[in-house]
Design an enzyme around this catalytic site. Structure first.
Site, PDB file in Angstrom:
ATOM      1  N   TYR A   1      38.809  41.739  31.468  1.00 40.45           N
ATOM      2  CA  TYR A   1      39.876  41.654  32.482  1.00 40.45           C
ATOM      3  C   TYR A   1      40.593  42.981  32.698  1.00 40.45           C
ATOM      4  CZ  TYR A   1      44.265  39.971  34.625  1.00 40.45           C
ATOM      5  OH  TYR A   1      45.348  39.776  35.447  1.00 40.45           O
TER       6      TYR A   1
ATOM      7  N   LYS B   1      41.646  45.643  36.087  1.00 40.85           N
ATOM      8  CA  LYS B   1      43.024  45.910  36.477  1.00 40.85           C
ATOM      9  C   LYS B   1      43.339  47.401  36.441  1.00 40.85           C
ATOM     10  CE  LYS B   1      44.124  41.754  37.475  1.00 40.85           C
ATOM     11  NZ  LYS B   1      44.325  41.398  38.893  1.00 40.85           N
TER      12      LYS B   1
END
Length: 315
Positions: free
Chosen positions: A171, A175
């Site tokens: 993740y 980002k």
């Protein structure tokens, strides 16, 4: 705006705002705020039931009979799907590009890196980066072709876009990549008078948070316990105020602001005095935080090995 020092507040009244992932969580809360400001709103997500509920909530907040609220169930990736979704939301406006695009769609699946399958890593980058990047790509092309100046593209990263720790290997890279994209586009789209913003929210208590907790390791929960978190409404309010005031990097809590200060790079300062104070605090506080996290991880080694053995990792 002159070198980021002076800017006129953005007013969404009467403007067409396109929000991806706006059927729940941050996107829905943002849509509700914008509805009370007189904006015309288009939402694209996948779940029709949630979209119908979102539309109903917007109608209850209508401040003008002239406002247009539309919801669409549509895919947002790959790039061709993002283009098709953008064309769909532009139809009621004669094909004109939206005045502002907020890319709130995304999801996460925290796990230990060694337990991930190949598809977990692919899905992680798709859901954390490409899901937003494709919409930004489609929107910028349309805005430039139509010479639509004064428009906005707003990406949504995370506190984990400034730093990271165990559990977020599928993740956090996406980002961080969104930050790189936003900083690049903030520069490049000045050529066309298009503003680019990126928001770095802290832990948000949303349906997405409940979903990620299904796979989140206990040690990750322990480290995150220092973060009080915010509601979707609180996060959306911070996002709206940041865009309204013209901030390139937007934060809504002290912890994220400190991480932002410690890794600002070439980003414009918004409040020189306050951010200078954050710089000084971050210089001391961030290394202490990093050391604390690393100590917790090291202390977890034996428990983690037992966990892996129990789940058959070594067999």
């Amino acid at each position: 705006m002159v070198f980021g020092l002076f800017s006129k507040k953005w007013n969404p009244d009467g403007k067409h705002v396109y929000i991806t992932g706006g059927s729940s969580g941050l996107g829905l809360s943002l849509a509700q705020i914008l509805a009370t400001k007189g904006a015309n709103i288009s939402i694209v997500a996948r779940n029709q039931g949630k979209l119908d509920s979102a539309l109903e909530s917007l109608e209850a907040l209508r401040v003008s009979k002239n406002q247009i609220f539309k919801v669409y169930s549509h895919a947002l990736q790959p790039g061709s799907a993002a283009v098709a979704a953008l064309e769909l939301v532009s139809e009621p406006y004669g094909g004109d590009a939206p005045d502002a695009v907020f890319t709130c769609a995304g999801s996460s699946k925290p796990m230990f890196f060694v337990e991930m399958e190949e598809q977990d890593l692919v899905d992680g980058m798709n859901n954390a980066y490409w899901l937003q990047a494709w919409t930004a790509w489609a929107a910028s092309k349309k805005m430039v072709k139509q010479n639509k100046k004064g428009t906005k593209i707003v990406l949504v990263s995370s506190t984990l876009g400034y730093m990271s720790f165990l559990g977020w290997a599928s993740y956090s890279p996406g980002k961080h990549a969104l930050r790189g994209l936003a900083d690049t586009l903030h520069s490049e789209l000045l050529l066309y008078s298009i503003d680019v913003h990126i928001y770095f929210p802290a832990t948000m208590y949303t349906p997405g948070f409940d979903e990620e907790n299904k796979t989140k390791p206990e040690i990750v929960r322990k480290i995150e316990s220092a973060d009080e978190g915010v509601t979707a409404d609180q996060a959306a309010q911070a996002l709206y105020k940041g865009v309204e005031s013209g901030r390139a990097h937007i934060t809504g809590d002290l912890i994220t602001s400190l991480f932002s200060a410690s890794t600002r790079g070439a980003t414009y300062r918004h409040n020189w005095l306050l951010e200078g104070l954050f710089d000084m605090v971050a210089f001391i506080a961030i290394p202490i935080w990093r050391s604390s996290v690393d100590k917790q991880v090291v202390a977890h080694r034996e428990e983690h090995r037992q966990y892996l053995e129990k789940n058959g990792f070594f067999s």
